[in-house]
Design an enzyme around this catalytic site. Sequence first.
Site, PDB file in Angstrom:
ATOM      1  N   ASP A  78      22.913  55.773  11.844  1.00 31.88           N
ATOM      2  CA  ASP A  78      22.732  56.458  10.561  1.00 31.88           C
ATOM      3  C   ASP A  78      23.248  55.564   9.432  1.00 31.88           C
ATOM      4  O   ASP A  78      23.930  54.562   9.675  1.00 31.88           O
ATOM      5  CB  ASP A  78      23.498  57.801  10.593  1.00 31.88           C
ATOM      6  CG  ASP A  78      22.957  58.801   9.591  1.00 31.88           C
ATOM      7  OD1 ASP A  78      22.171  58.414   8.702  1.00 31.88           O
ATOM      8  OD2 ASP A  78      23.326  59.993   9.681  1.00 31.88           O
ATOM      9  N   GLU A 100      23.073  65.628   9.883  1.00 28.15           N
ATOM     10  CA  GLU A 100      23.639  64.324  10.279  1.00 28.15           C
ATOM     11  C   GLU A 100      24.996  64.506  10.965  1.00 28.15           C
ATOM     12  O   GLU A 100      25.298  63.831  11.944  1.00 28.15           O
ATOM     13  CB  GLU A 100      23.794  63.430   9.042  1.00 28.15           C
ATOM     14  CG  GLU A 100      22.459  62.953   8.487  1.00 28.15           C
ATOM     15  CD  GLU A 100      22.574  62.230   7.161  1.00 28.15           C
ATOM     16  OE1 GLU A 100      21.701  61.405   6.875  1.00 28.15           O
ATOM     17  OE2 GLU A 100      23.516  62.488   6.388  1.00 28.15           O
ATOM     18  N   LYS A 118      28.572  49.374   0.074  1.00 33.27           N
ATOM     19  CA  LYS A 118      29.057  50.705   0.467  1.00 33.27           C
ATOM     20  C   LYS A 118      30.526  50.699   0.918  1.00 33.27           C
ATOM     21  O   LYS A 118      31.093  51.763   1.164  1.00 33.27           O
ATOM     22  CB  LYS A 118      28.196  51.256   1.620  1.00 33.27           C
ATOM     23  CG  LYS A 118      26.698  51.263   1.375  1.00 33.27           C
ATOM     24  CD  LYS A 118      26.283  52.345   0.441  1.00 33.27           C
ATOM     25  CE  LYS A 118      24.787  52.464   0.225  1.00 33.27           C
ATOM     26  NZ  LYS A 118      24.040  52.982   1.349  1.00 33.27           N
TER      27      LYS A 118
HETATM   28  C1  5RP Z   1      21.522  60.971   3.761  1.00 31.96           C
HETATM   29  C2  5RP Z   1      22.596  59.981   3.939  1.00 31.96           C
HETATM   30  C3  5RP Z   1      22.202  58.544   3.967  1.00 31.96           C
HETATM   31  O1  5RP Z   1      22.484  58.033   5.219  1.00 31.96           O
HETATM   32  C4  5RP Z   1      22.953  57.819   2.891  1.00 31.96           C
HETATM   33  O2  5RP Z   1      22.622  58.416   1.653  1.00 31.96           O
HETATM   34  C5  5RP Z   1      22.606  56.320   2.865  1.00 31.96           C
HETATM   35  O3  5RP Z   1      21.287  56.121   2.458  1.00 31.96           O
HETATM   36  P1  5RP Z   1      20.685  54.679   2.172  1.00 31.96           P
HETATM   37  O4  5RP Z   1      20.663  53.956   3.469  1.00 31.96           O
HETATM   38  O5  5RP Z   1      19.311  54.973   1.608  1.00 31.96           O
HETATM   39  O6  5RP Z   1      21.573  53.997   1.158  1.00 31.96           O
HETATM   40  O7  5RP Z   1      23.751  60.281   4.111  1.00 31.96           O
HETATM   41  O8  5RP Z   1      22.040  62.275   3.713  1.00 31.96           O
END
Ligand code: 5RP
Length: 224
Positions: A78, A100, A118
């Site tokens: 994820d 999730e 991140k």
């Molecule tokens: C969705 C999430 C996503 O995993 C999170 O927002 C990261 O997204 P991205 O890979 O597009 O930056 O938690 O609910």
Amino acid sequence: MKKLAGEKAAEYISDGMVLGLGTGSTVKYVLQKIGELVRQGLDIKGIPTSMQTKKIANEYNIPLTTLEDNPEIDLTIDGADEVDSRLNLIKGGGGALTREKIIAYHSKKVIIVIDESKIVKALGIDIPLPVEVVKFGWGSTKKALEEFGCTVELRKIMGEPYITDNSNYILDCEFDRINDPEGLEQEINNIPGVVENGLFIGLVDEVIVGSKQGIMTLGKEVVS
Ligand code: 5RP
């Protein structure tokens, strides 16, 4: 950077696995790679964490199943919105946090794929904490959340409230920083009307980071 991380994570997949399929733009690269491997004969089943992921998985012909039919997930991959040094997360930027978290909780192993932007010193610094709430009494739930000292906004999309896959609202809670993520996760979930919040505490085994320098893997203890 997202593609690098996504493709690296696909290396952890092996024949016969039940996979939790996360949500977001980084996971999209994982799904693309899984689709490629399935075409080449890989035998896996995926459980999507959102309608969006289900649609993409169908486009890539990834075989899907449900938690009811396969309650034990071998590996979940994820994304995340923030990751701290203890591999705790904020998730829910894409609104899929409840499914999730359910999928992560029931997984033997959880791998998170992110780009280097991140990684944060403390959760809550860069983005608000998403909280999924039922529609009934949401204004009162919002007031209860404000008691934690955050600014709370109802998430909207094109001027209308954003509706989750579970038919609920999202309240985005902006903190200066979250000093006690473990405590806050529990306290928020004690408020009636809260379905789940985006703090993922102690659920992650490994984080794969795509950076300008290449791939970096963060484990619970070892950083390589
Ligand atoms: C969705 C999430 C996503 O995993 C999170 O927002 C990261 O997204 P991205 O890979 O597009 O930056 O938690 O609910």
